[in-house]
Design a protein around this motif. Structure first.
Motif, PDB file in Angstrom:
ATOM      1  N   ASN A  11      -4.095  -3.466   9.595  1.00  0.00           N
ATOM      2  CA  ASN A  11      -4.109  -4.359   8.466  1.00  0.00           C
ATOM      3  C   ASN A  11      -3.968  -5.867   8.911  1.00  0.00           C
ATOM      4  OD1 ASN A  11      -4.408  -3.695   5.736  1.00  0.00           O
ATOM      5  ND2 ASN A  11      -2.751  -2.049   6.373  1.00  0.00           N
ATOM      6  N   GLU A  22     -12.846 -10.002   0.728  1.00  0.00           N
ATOM      7  CA  GLU A  22     -11.715  -9.106   0.282  1.00  0.00           C
ATOM      8  C   GLU A  22     -11.963  -7.928   0.472  1.00  0.00           C
ATOM      9  OE1 GLU A  22     -10.273  -9.798  -3.636  1.00  0.00           O
ATOM     10  OE2 GLU A  22     -10.831 -12.048  -3.481  1.00  0.00           O
ATOM     11  N   PHE A  23     -10.710  -6.982   0.703  1.00  0.00           N
ATOM     12  CA  PHE A  23     -11.001  -5.794   0.940  1.00  0.00           C
ATOM     13  C   PHE A  23      -9.624  -5.165   0.550  1.00  0.00           C
ATOM     14  CE2 PHE A  23      -8.258  -6.930   4.550  1.00  0.00           C
ATOM     15  CZ  PHE A  23      -7.510  -5.944   4.593  1.00  0.00           C
ATOM     16  N   GLU A  24      -9.669  -3.627   0.199  1.00  0.00           N
ATOM     17  CA  GLU A  24      -8.548  -3.227  -0.258  1.00  0.00           C
ATOM     18  C   GLU A  24      -8.344  -1.640   0.563  1.00  0.00           C
ATOM     19  OE1 GLU A  24      -6.085  -2.825  -2.902  1.00  0.00           O
ATOM     20  OE2 GLU A  24      -6.700  -4.901  -3.539  1.00  0.00           O
ATOM     21  N   SER A  25      -7.178  -1.722   1.391  1.00  0.00           N
ATOM     22  CA  SER A  25      -7.126  -0.582   2.196  1.00  0.00           C
ATOM     23  C   SER A  25      -6.116   0.449   1.750  1.00  0.00           C
ATOM     24  CB  SER A  25      -6.345  -1.156   3.550  1.00  0.00           C
ATOM     25  OG  SER A  25      -5.351  -1.707   3.272  1.00  0.00           O
ATOM     26  N   ASP A  26      -6.510   1.800   2.004  1.00  0.00           N
ATOM     27  CA  ASP A  26      -5.968   2.955   1.642  1.00  0.00           C
ATOM     28  C   ASP A  26      -4.460   3.233   2.554  1.00  0.00           C
ATOM     29  OD1 ASP A  26      -5.552   5.300   0.493  1.00  0.00           O
ATOM     30  OD2 ASP A  26      -7.225   6.332   0.995  1.00  0.00           O
ATOM     31  N   GLN A  29      -4.070 -10.810   3.319  1.00  0.00           N
ATOM     32  CA  GLN A  29      -5.095 -11.373   2.908  1.00  0.00           C
ATOM     33  C   GLN A  29      -4.719 -12.540   1.853  1.00  0.00           C
ATOM     34  OE1 GLN A  29      -8.568  -8.969   1.454  1.00  0.00           O
ATOM     35  NE2 GLN A  29      -6.811  -7.264   1.698  1.00  0.00           N
ATOM     36  N   SER A  70      -6.345 -13.440  -0.735  1.00  0.00           N
ATOM     37  CA  SER A  70      -6.455 -13.294  -1.955  1.00  0.00           C
ATOM     38  C   SER A  70      -5.027 -12.386  -2.631  1.00  0.00           C
ATOM     39  CB  SER A  70      -7.518 -12.314  -2.186  1.00  0.00           C
ATOM     40  OG  SER A  70      -7.572 -11.260  -1.178  1.00  0.00           O
ATOM     41  N   ALA A  88       1.770  -5.688   5.579  1.00  0.00           N
ATOM     42  CA  ALA A  88       0.620  -6.285   6.933  1.00  0.00           C
ATOM     43  C   ALA A  88      -0.449  -6.672   6.094  1.00  0.00           C
ATOM     44  CB  ALA A  88       0.483  -5.041   7.643  1.00  0.00           C
ATOM     45  N   ASN A  89      -1.116  -6.532   5.134  1.00  0.00           N
ATOM     46  CA  ASN A  89      -1.785  -6.786   4.253  1.00  0.00           C
ATOM     47  C   ASN A  89      -1.840  -8.279   3.890  1.00  0.00           C
ATOM     48  OD1 ASN A  89      -4.065  -7.385   2.764  1.00  0.00           O
ATOM     49  ND2 ASN A  89      -4.412  -5.334   1.675  1.00  0.00           N
ATOM     50  N   ASN A  98       0.764  -1.188  -0.070  1.00  0.00           N
ATOM     51  CA  ASN A  98       0.062   0.031   0.012  1.00  0.00           C
ATOM     52  C   ASN A  98       0.783   1.122  -0.142  1.00  0.00           C
ATOM     53  OD1 ASN A  98      -2.652  -0.558  -0.163  1.00  0.00           O
ATOM     54  ND2 ASN A  98      -3.086  -0.594   2.036  1.00  0.00           N
TER      55      ASN A  98
END
Lengths: 121, 212
Positions: free
Chosen positions: B126, B139-143, A88, A90, A85-86, A58
């Motif tokens: 996160n 699912e998600f997308e973070s800023d 997921q 997916s 840290a993301n 990000n």
């Protein structure tokens, strides 16, 4: 000189990652970029592929995976990991599909060595 | 949104797991084998104003928090909030030595203080969200995260971007590092679209995994 490229918009994150990679891969210069566009500029200036690129996901501008795609086109075969840290499933899957390993933040030295394929210390 | 007790219980448990993952990340980041205590999750449908009052808890102190906007099936905002004094202690723990010292108020923050708090917020939030998303297969997308200080309303409304009377699903977990006298709140507020999506995923999990 051989170098490692760190691409992360957080200075603190770059400091923490820098500490880890310096311990795992000593003797290499560490070049820091604050986002993908900055990294592209630095790589273009140096005209040399990094020994390892550690990329945040990000960031303002291009995402880490978009930057990894740019690297594949311009520096094919250069090793790179997505450090985020993301974590997921997916995102890990999408990274794997383009041949990028994911290093979950925060990481231990042993985990870094494992992800970049270095023998255990 | 109409969650029965089983759905609410599952939602609390999912966020409990997420907070556990977040606490493990924070402990590893601070590198001191610090034990991080977590409260039982609280789940409510509230307005922003009610949420802010809950966190502020009558304290007349300046708060500091990191807010993270996310889109997709978990669209909404999550945040990490602590008092200004506690945020300085957290920076000290992260960076060691003098960085957290000699800082009286928000005006004394340096770019490095702000960056340290943003990075902690980014990692912790996160970690929690990823755990929730993986558990429920969404699912998600973070800023990129943002740092705010002032009263709680300013932090959780992204400095006034979100309407104060908007109803959100709010999940809150309090955390503490007792040895260091540090307490804070991790909160997640989901908008109406995300609430509907979450409800679907909770029902699917209960049907397929719990057979209830």
């Amino acid at each position: 000189m051989d170098f490692i490229l760190l691409v992360d918009d957080s200075k603190v994150a770059r400091m923490l990652i820098s500490r880890g990679v310096a311990e795992a891969m000593p003797g290499l210069e560490i070049v820091e970029a604050v986002h993908a566009e900055d990294a592209i500029e630095k790589l273009t200036e140096r005209g040399q592929a990094p020994k390892l690129t550690v990329i945040d996901y990000n960031m303002p501008g291009m995402t880490g995976l978009e930057f990894a795609g740019w690297m594949d086109t311009n520096w094919p075969g250069a090793p790179k990991v997505l450090c985020t840290a993301n974590i997921q499933d997916s995102l890990v899957q999408r990274a794997a599909e383009v041949g990028v390993s994911v290093l979950p933040k925060p990481f231990s030295i042993s985990k870094l060595r494992e992800v970049v394929g270095l023998p255990a210390a | 949104m109409t969650l029965d007790s089983l759905h609410k219980d599952l939602l609390g448990e999912v966020f409990n797991l997420g907070a556990g993952r977040a606490a493990a990340s924070l402990s590893e980041l601070l590198g001191n084998d610090l034990e991080i205590g977590l409260s039982v999750p609280r789940t409510d449908v509230l307005t922003m104003t009610e949420m802010a009052e809950l966190i502020q808890d009558g304290k007349d102190e300046e708060f500091c928090g990191v807010s993270l906007n996310h889109k997709g099936e978990l669209s909404g905002d999550s945040f990490l909030v602590y008092t200004h004094k506690e945020s300085m202690r957290l920076v000290q723990l992260l960076m060691g030595g003098g960085l957290g010292q000699e800082v009286g108020d928000r005006a004394d923050f340096t770019d490095m203080h702000e960056d340290a708090l943003l990075e902690v917020g980014n990692l912790v939030l996160n970690a929690c969200l990823s755990s929730v998303a993986n558990f429920l297969s969404l699912e998600f997308e973070s800023d990129v995260p943002h740092l705010y200080s002032g009263d709680c309303m300013k932090i959780i409304s992204n400095d006034g971007v979100f309407p104060v009377d908007q109803l959100v699903l709010y999940v809150q977990i309090a955390f503490s590092i007792e040895d260091e006298g540090l307490n804070g709140y991790m909160g997640l507020c989901l908008n109406m679209d995300a609430m509907a999506s979450l409800e679907t995923h909770l029902k699917h999990y209960i049907d397929t995994q719990l057979g209830a």
